[in-house]
Design a protein around this motif. Sequence first.
Motif, PDB file in Angstrom:
ATOM      1  N   ILE A 279      22.054  -8.539  -5.165  1.00  0.00           N
ATOM      2  CA  ILE A 279      22.836  -8.885  -3.981  1.00  0.00           C
ATOM      3  C   ILE A 279      22.084  -8.403  -2.741  1.00  0.00           C
ATOM      4  O   ILE A 279      21.733  -7.220  -2.649  1.00  0.00           O
ATOM      5  CB  ILE A 279      24.243  -8.263  -4.011  1.00  0.00           C
ATOM      6  CG1 ILE A 279      25.037  -8.792  -5.206  1.00  0.00           C
ATOM      7  CG2 ILE A 279      24.992  -8.556  -2.702  1.00  0.00           C
ATOM      8  CD1 ILE A 279      26.406  -8.145  -5.367  1.00  0.00           C
ATOM      9  N   LEU A 280      21.810  -9.315  -1.822  1.00  0.00           N
ATOM     10  CA  LEU A 280      21.185  -8.972  -0.545  1.00  0.00           C
ATOM     11  C   LEU A 280      22.292  -8.915   0.491  1.00  0.00           C
ATOM     12  O   LEU A 280      22.847  -9.948   0.880  1.00  0.00           O
ATOM     13  CB  LEU A 280      20.125 -10.001  -0.169  1.00  0.00           C
ATOM     14  CG  LEU A 280      19.280  -9.696   1.072  1.00  0.00           C
ATOM     15  CD1 LEU A 280      18.590  -8.343   0.954  1.00  0.00           C
ATOM     16  CD2 LEU A 280      18.245 -10.796   1.300  1.00  0.00           C
ATOM     17  N   LYS A 297      19.681  -3.725   0.939  1.00  0.00           N
ATOM     18  CA  LYS A 297      20.222  -3.919   2.278  1.00  0.00           C
ATOM     19  C   LYS A 297      19.261  -4.742   3.132  1.00  0.00           C
ATOM     20  O   LYS A 297      18.065  -4.450   3.198  1.00  0.00           O
ATOM     21  CB  LYS A 297      20.489  -2.565   2.932  1.00  0.00           C
ATOM     22  CG  LYS A 297      21.588  -1.777   2.236  1.00  0.00           C
ATOM     23  CD  LYS A 297      21.806  -0.421   2.895  1.00  0.00           C
ATOM     24  CE  LYS A 297      22.884   0.371   2.155  1.00  0.00           C
ATOM     25  NZ  LYS A 297      23.105   1.717   2.759  1.00  0.00           N
ATOM     26  N   LEU A 298      19.820  -5.755   3.777  1.00  0.00           N
ATOM     27  CA  LEU A 298      19.030  -6.671   4.594  1.00  0.00           C
ATOM     28  C   LEU A 298      18.788  -6.128   5.992  1.00  0.00           C
ATOM     29  O   LEU A 298      17.736  -6.343   6.589  1.00  0.00           O
ATOM     30  CB  LEU A 298      19.754  -8.025   4.678  1.00  0.00           C
ATOM     31  CG  LEU A 298      19.153  -9.099   5.584  1.00  0.00           C
ATOM     32  CD1 LEU A 298      17.756  -9.460   5.106  1.00  0.00           C
ATOM     33  CD2 LEU A 298      20.043 -10.335   5.594  1.00  0.00           C
ATOM     34  N   THR A 305      17.535  -8.237  14.331  1.00  0.00           N
ATOM     35  CA  THR A 305      16.079  -8.052  14.248  1.00  0.00           C
ATOM     36  C   THR A 305      15.728  -7.157  13.060  1.00  0.00           C
ATOM     37  O   THR A 305      14.631  -7.284  12.489  1.00  0.00           O
ATOM     38  CB  THR A 305      15.520  -7.439  15.536  1.00  0.00           C
ATOM     39  OG1 THR A 305      16.174  -6.187  15.801  1.00  0.00           O
ATOM     40  CG2 THR A 305      15.701  -8.370  16.717  1.00  0.00           C
ATOM     41  N   THR A 306      16.640  -6.277  12.665  1.00  0.00           N
ATOM     42  CA  THR A 306      16.395  -5.442  11.483  1.00  0.00           C
ATOM     43  C   THR A 306      16.398  -6.293  10.218  1.00  0.00           C
ATOM     44  O   THR A 306      15.652  -6.011   9.269  1.00  0.00           O
ATOM     45  CB  THR A 306      17.460  -4.336  11.367  1.00  0.00           C
ATOM     46  OG1 THR A 306      18.772  -4.934  11.286  1.00  0.00           O
ATOM     47  CG2 THR A 306      17.428  -3.422  12.581  1.00  0.00           C
ATOM     48  N   LEU A 311      13.559  -9.113   5.657  1.00  0.00           N
ATOM     49  CA  LEU A 311      13.967 -10.229   4.796  1.00  0.00           C
ATOM     50  C   LEU A 311      12.969 -10.528   3.685  1.00  0.00           C
ATOM     51  O   LEU A 311      13.315 -10.520   2.497  1.00  0.00           O
ATOM     52  CB  LEU A 311      14.193 -11.481   5.642  1.00  0.00           C
ATOM     53  CG  LEU A 311      14.503 -12.765   4.856  1.00  0.00           C
ATOM     54  CD1 LEU A 311      15.764 -12.605   4.030  1.00  0.00           C
ATOM     55  CD2 LEU A 311      14.612 -13.957   5.798  1.00  0.00           C
ATOM     56  N   PHE A 312      11.724 -10.818   4.030  1.00  0.00           N
ATOM     57  CA  PHE A 312      10.759 -11.242   3.018  1.00  0.00           C
ATOM     58  C   PHE A 312      10.420 -10.109   2.052  1.00  0.00           C
ATOM     59  O   PHE A 312      10.231 -10.340   0.855  1.00  0.00           O
ATOM     60  CB  PHE A 312       9.497 -11.784   3.683  1.00  0.00           C
ATOM     61  CG  PHE A 312       9.703 -13.082   4.409  1.00  0.00           C
ATOM     62  CD1 PHE A 312      10.497 -14.090   3.879  1.00  0.00           C
ATOM     63  CD2 PHE A 312       9.113 -13.308   5.645  1.00  0.00           C
ATOM     64  CE1 PHE A 312      10.695 -15.282   4.546  1.00  0.00           C
ATOM     65  CE2 PHE A 312       9.299 -14.503   6.327  1.00  0.00           C
ATOM     66  CZ  PHE A 312      10.086 -15.493   5.774  1.00  0.00           C
ATOM     67  N   SER A 313      10.351  -8.876   2.558  1.00  0.00           N
ATOM     68  CA  SER A 313      10.089  -7.735   1.666  1.00  0.00           C
ATOM     69  C   SER A 313      11.208  -7.571   0.652  1.00  0.00           C
ATOM     70  O   SER A 313      10.965  -7.311  -0.533  1.00  0.00           O
ATOM     71  CB  SER A 313       9.941  -6.450   2.482  1.00  0.00           C
ATOM     72  OG  SER A 313       8.716  -6.429   3.177  1.00  0.00           O
TER      73      SER A 313
END
Length: 354
Positions: A279-280, A297-298, A305-306, A311-313
């Motif tokens: 789950i993101l 955690k996204l 901006t966080t 996101l990709f990582s």
Amino acid sequence: MEYINTKNWLVRPAQLDEAIIQQAAAMIKKGGLVAFPTETVYGLGANGLDRKAVAAIYCAKGRPSDNPLILHVADTSMVKDLSRNLPDKASLLMRKFWPGPLTLVVPKAKHIPVEVTGGLDTVAVRMPDHPVALALIRASGLPIAAPSANQSGRPSPTKAEHVQADLQGRIDAILDGGPAGLGLESTVLDLTSKVPVILRPGGVTYEELKEVLGDVIIDPSVLGKKLPKDQVPRSPGMKYRHYAPTSPVILFEGEPHKIKTAITERAQALLAQGKKVGILATEEQAQGYPPQAKILKLGTRENPTTAAASLFSRLREFDQLHVDVILVEGIATTGIGLAIMNRLRRAAVEKFEC
């Protein structure tokens, strides 16, 4: 393809090693492929005026040949040689946003290889805001064609280790300049129509462009409409599935509390089937999901901006966790949120409105 002994060079953006930059530039001038950091993501660079070198980018990435590339420049004077008729708005935008995460689509000069443009009569150009990227371009003396430095369709690389995971042994060198800052690719803005059109949202937002230009259009593909199979995409990220981890992504959009309820129910059903669920989640809602799920955690809804930076990582981390499916919380599409949701919609195999 033949295995290449990829060189990995550590470079410090605040204190560049000129010898390393010169070696990397020599590779570019000889037709080689060099991955390098920008303020958005890592790019895979080649001589943008060398057809064979540009073709090697497509081969290394497994990228469809009708997916156009972006030419990276070190100063605005280089752009004049790449466009046969630079629109008036281009000068205004370059003064306002360059160097930075804004790519401009303009009429191309005759000498630009067709491999760069995907067969279009336009070319995409930008000046990156990163000392390593700018030094490499200046040292090579060439416009550098550079898509993201990953296998085609995978999440874009924001760290050198992401590039190594995807392209080690397929390219000549990787310049490790540390994590990329923004974490999402540049905004692509088409200036060849009467009203500028956002073909891909990114680091420069719709709101910022509207403030400078007045009228700006968002292309329907940005919002999820698929291009016809026979239509050539005018920008990277318009036509093909992108940014996807190995595990399928299911995206939930709508009101935050409804999203959490829907993801919780879907996760419980999948866990009951013996599936390994990822789950993101946003910081605000990460607590309270089924404890058996792998939760990453996204970032925060309050400061998206966080979310852009991670996101990709995070999507790549789920690959390392070997989950069977990834359930993702959507966020609002204002500001940088439009770019985040564009990437998630491109990555998702299923989408639900809550």
